[in-house]
Design an enzyme around this catalytic site. Structure first.
Site, PDB file in Angstrom:
ATOM      1  N   LEU A  95      25.595  13.371   7.690  1.00 50.39           N
ATOM      2  CA  LEU A  95      26.159  13.531   9.027  1.00 50.39           C
ATOM      3  C   LEU A  95      27.291  14.552   9.021  1.00 50.39           C
ATOM      4  O   LEU A  95      28.060  14.647   8.071  1.00 50.39           O
ATOM      5  CB  LEU A  95      26.688  12.194   9.550  1.00 50.39           C
ATOM      6  CG  LEU A  95      25.673  11.059   9.702  1.00 50.39           C
ATOM      7  CD1 LEU A  95      26.369   9.832  10.304  1.00 50.39           C
ATOM      8  CD2 LEU A  95      24.502  11.468  10.573  1.00 50.39           C
ATOM      9  N   GLY A 144      23.209  10.871   5.259  1.00 48.81           N
ATOM     10  CA  GLY A 144      22.191  11.329   6.202  1.00 48.81           C
ATOM     11  C   GLY A 144      21.057  12.102   5.542  1.00 48.81           C
ATOM     12  O   GLY A 144      19.918  12.069   6.023  1.00 48.81           O
ATOM     13  N   ASN A 196      26.049   6.349   0.830  1.00 51.56           N
ATOM     14  CA  ASN A 196      27.423   6.100   0.374  1.00 51.56           C
ATOM     15  C   ASN A 196      28.408   5.910   1.530  1.00 51.56           C
ATOM     16  O   ASN A 196      29.605   6.148   1.393  1.00 51.56           O
ATOM     17  CB  ASN A 196      27.891   7.241  -0.534  1.00 51.56           C
ATOM     18  CG  ASN A 196      27.915   8.585   0.188  1.00 51.56           C
ATOM     19  OD1 ASN A 196      27.178   8.785   1.156  1.00 51.56           O
ATOM     20  ND2 ASN A 196      28.734   9.505  -0.276  1.00 51.56           N
ATOM     21  N   GLU A 197      27.899   5.466   2.684  1.00 50.05           N
ATOM     22  CA  GLU A 197      28.727   5.347   3.888  1.00 50.05           C
ATOM     23  C   GLU A 197      29.974   4.490   3.685  1.00 50.05           C
ATOM     24  O   GLU A 197      31.051   4.809   4.212  1.00 50.05           O
ATOM     25  CB  GLU A 197      27.894   4.774   5.047  1.00 50.05           C
ATOM     26  CG  GLU A 197      27.016   5.795   5.747  1.00 50.05           C
ATOM     27  CD  GLU A 197      25.734   6.133   5.004  1.00 50.05           C
ATOM     28  OE1 GLU A 197      24.901   6.848   5.569  1.00 50.05           O
ATOM     29  OE2 GLU A 197      25.554   5.682   3.852  1.00 50.05           O
TER      30      GLU A 197
END
Length: 243
Positions: free
Chosen positions: A49, A94, A118-119
């Site tokens: 993202l 993403g 890995n958010e």
């Protein structure tokens, strides 16, 4: 199809929109039966993202951005085409979401090229539909652990856990993807497409039913002061690193 949004193929609103339009065109042109997704940027498939789309903007922009992300996932996940990801660089967040939506994943055998969601390391969470796709791919326990810890897997571990289907020498990723594409295209399209839809419909339908609520959840989450502050800190670190 090559991603080209230097330096790291961040999924900007513009790139998401272009990818959806391109896939739609290819699906409508019956001369195309499969697509290989890969990167035109050295050493990175997609960094995920675009944080600048999620920081310091207004709620309407966040909603538009998240809707575009949902649209790309639905378009890839349910595509009538065979989609093979030729992952020729780092593939976090993403980038991993796009790869997960493909039918087959080939990763370059370079320990620097890691793949995963890995958010949590950024203080954000993967949406439920990405979690569902992750569980479908690597199983519930492995997904639960990987999501909570924000794990990024090097090639050997990604293969072992089932996140990628094949690991290939870096200079052979595309040729390996092409060979695999031939295997998938040997199957009659209608039978393969119906089977794909049967396997994936329930996961996609869950998002389709809750699409508006998912957008609202994203917007309310991303608008929190604490989240905006942590994104600003992270973006500042990235700028300093470039500087």
């Amino acid at each position: 199809m090559k991603f080209r949004n230097p330096p790291v193929n961040s999924l900007s609103l513009e790139l998401l929109t272009e990818l959806v339009i391109s896939l739609e065109k290819l699906e409508n042109d019956k001369t195309f039966r499969g697509v290989i997704l890969t990167s035109d940027c050295p050493r990175v498939f997609s960094a995920g993202l675009d944080l600048t789309e999620m920081c310091g903007r207004n709620p309407a922009h966040y909603a538009e951005y998240w809707k575009a992300m949902q649209e790309l996932w639905l378009r890839t996940y349910l595509s009538s085409l065979v989609l093979v990801a030729a992952i020729n660089g780092a593939c976090p967040a993403g980038g991993c979401v796009i790869a997960l939506a493909c039918d087959y994943r080939v990763l370059a055998d370079n320990p620097k090229y890691r793949i995963g969601l890995n958010e949590t390391l950024l203080g954000i969470i993967a949406p439920f539909w990405v979690k569902d796709a992750y569980v479908n791919t690597i199983g519930h326990r492995a997904a639960e652990q990987a999501l909570q810890l924000g794990l990024l897997f090097p090639p050997a571990e990604a293969l072992q856990v089932g996140l990628v289907d094949q690991v290939a020498p870096e200079d052979q990723v595309l040729s390996t993807a092409l060979s695999e594409m031939a295997r998938w295209l040997a199957i009659p399209d209608h039978a393969r497409q119906l089977t794909k839809n049967m396997m994936r419909k329930a996961t996609a339908d869950r998002l389709l039913r809750q699409r508006d609520a998912d957008i609202q959840n994203f917007v309310s989450f991303i608008c929190r002061d604490s989240i905006q502050k942590s994104l600003q800190v992270y973006l500042e670190k990235l700028r300093q690193r470039k500087g």
